[in-house]
Design an enzyme around this catalytic site. Structure first.
Site, PDB file in Angstrom:
ATOM      1  N   ASN A  15       0.861  -1.192   0.000  1.00 36.17           N
ATOM      2  CA  ASN A  15       0.000   0.000   0.000  1.00 36.17           C
ATOM      3  C   ASN A  15       0.897   1.242   0.000  1.00 36.17           C
ATOM      4  O   ASN A  15       0.769   2.125   0.840  1.00 36.17           O
ATOM      5  CB  ASN A  15      -0.937  -0.023   1.211  1.00 36.17           C
ATOM      6  CG  ASN A  15      -2.032   1.015   1.087  1.00 36.17           C
ATOM      7  OD1 ASN A  15      -2.400   1.406  -0.015  1.00 36.17           O
ATOM      8  ND2 ASN A  15      -2.537   1.488   2.208  1.00 36.17           N
ATOM      9  N   HIS A  49       7.319   5.690   0.907  1.00 39.44           N
ATOM     10  CA  HIS A  49       8.025   4.440   0.584  1.00 39.44           C
ATOM     11  C   HIS A  49       8.917   4.626  -0.647  1.00 39.44           C
ATOM     12  O   HIS A  49      10.025   4.093  -0.711  1.00 39.44           O
ATOM     13  CB  HIS A  49       7.023   3.323   0.262  1.00 39.44           C
ATOM     14  CG  HIS A  49       6.178   2.900   1.417  1.00 39.44           C
ATOM     15  ND1 HIS A  49       4.831   3.191   1.505  1.00 39.44           N
ATOM     16  CD2 HIS A  49       6.474   2.183   2.530  1.00 39.44           C
ATOM     17  CE1 HIS A  49       4.342   2.666   2.611  1.00 39.44           C
ATOM     18  NE2 HIS A  49       5.314   2.056   3.261  1.00 39.44           N
ATOM     19  N   GLN A 101       2.659  -8.782  13.826  1.00 35.50           N
ATOM     20  CA  GLN A 101       2.778  -7.472  14.487  1.00 35.50           C
ATOM     21  C   GLN A 101       1.423  -6.802  14.703  1.00 35.50           C
ATOM     22  O   GLN A 101       1.371  -5.647  15.135  1.00 35.50           O
ATOM     23  CB  GLN A 101       3.744  -6.560  13.725  1.00 35.50           C
ATOM     24  CG  GLN A 101       3.281  -6.070  12.377  1.00 35.50           C
ATOM     25  CD  GLN A 101       4.399  -5.407  11.588  1.00 35.50           C
ATOM     26  OE1 GLN A 101       5.319  -6.071  11.111  1.00 35.50           O
ATOM     27  NE2 GLN A 101       4.362  -4.088  11.449  1.00 35.50           N
ATOM     28  N   LYS A 147       9.759   7.938  10.384  1.00 36.73           N
ATOM     29  CA  LYS A 147       8.418   8.156  10.958  1.00 36.73           C
ATOM     30  C   LYS A 147       8.170   7.108  12.044  1.00 36.73           C
ATOM     31  O   LYS A 147       7.551   7.386  13.056  1.00 36.73           O
ATOM     32  CB  LYS A 147       7.363   8.068   9.877  1.00 36.73           C
ATOM     33  CG  LYS A 147       6.008   8.302  10.452  1.00 36.73           C
ATOM     34  CD  LYS A 147       4.921   8.121   9.462  1.00 36.73           C
ATOM     35  CE  LYS A 147       3.663   7.844  10.213  1.00 36.73           C
ATOM     36  NZ  LYS A 147       3.454   6.412  10.439  1.00 36.73           N
ATOM     37  N   GLN A 193      10.581   1.950  16.031  1.00 35.39           N
ATOM     38  CA  GLN A 193      10.859   0.740  15.234  1.00 35.39           C
ATOM     39  C   GLN A 193      12.304   0.749  14.735  1.00 35.39           C
ATOM     40  O   GLN A 193      13.020  -0.246  14.808  1.00 35.39           O
ATOM     41  CB  GLN A 193       9.884   0.671  14.052  1.00 35.39           C
ATOM     42  CG  GLN A 193      10.235  -0.372  13.005  1.00 35.39           C
ATOM     43  CD  GLN A 193       9.155  -0.519  11.950  1.00 35.39           C
ATOM     44  OE1 GLN A 193       8.145  -1.154  12.199  1.00 35.39           O
ATOM     45  NE2 GLN A 193       9.362   0.038  10.766  1.00 35.39           N
ATOM     46  N   LEU A 200       3.314  11.239   5.960  1.00 35.05           N
ATOM     47  CA  LEU A 200       2.700  10.268   5.050  1.00 35.05           C
ATOM     48  C   LEU A 200       2.687   8.895   5.732  1.00 35.05           C
ATOM     49  O   LEU A 200       3.664   8.485   6.351  1.00 35.05           O
ATOM     50  CB  LEU A 200       3.473  10.197   3.733  1.00 35.05           C
ATOM     51  CG  LEU A 200       3.528  11.479   2.900  1.00 35.05           C
ATOM     52  CD1 LEU A 200       4.066  11.184   1.496  1.00 35.05           C
ATOM     53  CD2 LEU A 200       2.162  12.163   2.796  1.00 35.05           C
ATOM     54  N   SER A 231       0.481   4.839   5.345  1.00 34.87           N
ATOM     55  CA  SER A 231      -0.550   4.041   4.661  1.00 34.87           C
ATOM     56  C   SER A 231      -1.893   4.200   5.354  1.00 34.87           C
ATOM     57  O   SER A 231      -2.942   4.140   4.720  1.00 34.87           O
ATOM     58  CB  SER A 231      -0.156   2.563   4.669  1.00 34.87           C
ATOM     59  OG  SER A 231       1.061   2.405   3.981  1.00 34.87           O
ATOM     60  N   ARG A 232      -1.867   4.388   6.662  1.00 35.78           N
ATOM     61  CA  ARG A 232      -3.131   4.467   7.416  1.00 35.78           C
ATOM     62  C   ARG A 232      -3.855   5.799   7.214  1.00 35.78           C
ATOM     63  O   ARG A 232      -5.023   5.917   7.585  1.00 35.78           O
ATOM     64  CB  ARG A 232      -2.882   4.198   8.906  1.00 35.78           C
ATOM     65  CG  ARG A 232      -2.544   2.731   9.156  1.00 35.78           C
ATOM     66  CD  ARG A 232      -2.533   2.355  10.628  1.00 35.78           C
ATOM     67  NE  ARG A 232      -2.463   0.918  10.820  1.00 35.78           N
ATOM     68  CZ  ARG A 232      -1.349   0.216  11.086  1.00 35.78           C
ATOM     69  NH1 ARG A 232      -0.180   0.837  11.184  1.00 35.78           N
ATOM     70  NH2 ARG A 232      -1.396  -1.086  11.246  1.00 35.78           N
TER      71      ARG A 232
HETATM   72  O1  PAF Z   1       7.233  -0.365   8.910  1.00 33.10           O
HETATM   73  C1  PAF Z   1       6.659  -1.322   8.347  1.00 33.10           C
HETATM   74  O2  PAF Z   1       6.031  -1.197   7.281  1.00 33.10           O
HETATM   75  C2  PAF Z   1       6.702  -2.699   8.999  1.00 33.10           C
HETATM   76  O3  PAF Z   1       6.686  -2.592  10.388  1.00 33.10           O
HETATM   77  C3  PAF Z   1       7.889  -3.548   8.537  1.00 33.10           C
HETATM   78  C4  PAF Z   1       9.218  -2.931   8.937  1.00 33.10           C
HETATM   79  C5  PAF Z   1       7.847  -3.720   7.017  1.00 33.10           C
HETATM   80  C6  PAF Z   1       7.820  -4.937   9.169  1.00 33.10           C
HETATM   81  O4  PAF Z   1       6.638  -5.591   8.833  1.00 33.10           O
END
Ligand code: PAF
Length: 277
Positions: A28, A33, A57, A146, A150, A181, A183-184
């Site tokens: 998406n 990205h 996740q 963003k 993570q 930006l 996806s959500r």
């Molecule tokens: O940031 C993301 O889109 C996800 O957490 C990732 C790093 C692709 C892992 O599924």
């Protein structure tokens, strides 16, 4: 651009190259990205994008089933951006058996903030990223800033596991009004979209206030939460943390070494953002 769905095909294709750069995604795709792909290309290596919506996740009440799967469109964008290979495994391919062997990230980093409100989230992220790293064996992996926490959890995992991978951060891309930006963002109604900038603004105000009056940090955080609640949001957290370890700053932590982080729900959509300050 090749689009491969099996680990065997991926390994065969990658055997032709000594190194590659990886951009892991859940698909998406948006301009944020695509900017990661452009950044990965600067290394002069073949660029692999992975597209996999990782069940591990998502909590049972979260949006795993609704998460948009847009492989054909994603591949068009990736090809235009100069991506060389897409790895888009099915769940049965990446998790042929229940994934009982999981990566347990450092709790001091992973059980706070996002990890407090989404228990198990970083176990799921770390596990799939480790598995993608094992499949692709990249020299470089690019992640968006963003998802600040993570990025830190993955960097810590790479360091502790001595993985020979350079983890690179890519700056957050924002819409004209400043909304990060994501996806959500696609879940937002037009009126929610108009209000969505309030999270970024709250973090800006919080960051400036704490830079000017560090001793007022806790009061400023509480006011930022109250302000977003008054606007109709359901905030999970808005806080100032040290960039090095995401712990609350002490008197010796100067502005310039901090980050404002926030997560809040607007209607059904949970947004996160951060701002170094
Ligand atoms: O940031 C993301 O889109 C996800 O957490 C990732 C790093 C692709 C892992 O599924």
């Amino acid at each position: 651009m090749d689009v491969l769905h099996s680990v065997t095909d991926l390994r065969q294709a990658l055997a032709r190259h000594t190194d590659c750069a990886l951009v892991p995604t859940m698909g998406n795709l948006h301009e944020g990205h695509i900017a990661l792909i452009h950044q990965a290309r600067r290394h002069g290596l073949p660029v692999v994008a992975s597209i996999f919506v990782n069940r591990l996740q998502f909590a049972p009440h979260e949006d795993f089933d609704q998460y948009p799967r847009t492989l054909a469109g994603d591949c068009e964008h990736l090809a235009k951006a100069g991506c060389d290979l897409v790895f888009a495994p099915s769940e049965a391919e990446l998790y042929p058996q229940p994934q009982t062997c999981k990566v347990q990230p450092n709790p001091a980093l992973a059980d706070i903030l996002e990890g407090e409100f989404r228990p198990g989230f970083f176990v799921g992220v770390s596990t799939v990223v480790m598995k993608l790293f094992a499949c692709v064996q990249p020299k470089v992996a690019v992640f968006g800033q963003k998802d600040y926490q993570q990025l830190m959890v993955i960097r810590h995992m790479v360091a502790q596991m001595a993985l020979p991978i350079e983890v690179e951060a890519a700056p957050t891309l924002r819409a004209e009004d400043g909304l990060a930006l994501s996806s959500r963002n696609a879940y937002l109604s037009p009126s929610e979209r108009a209000q969505a900038i309030a999270l970024h603004q709250a973090l800006q105000t919080l960051g400036k206030r704490v830079a000017a009056q560090p001793q007022e940090r806790q009061a400023a955080e509480a006011e930022a939460l109250a302000h977003l609640s008054q606007l109709g949001w359901q905030p999970d957290y808005l806080c100032i943390r040290r960039r090095t370890d995401l712990q609350a700053p002490g008197p010796d932590d100067a502005s310039g070494s901090l980050v404002a982080l926030g997560a809040a729900r607007l209607g059904r959509t949970r947004l996160i953002d951060n701002l170094e300050c």
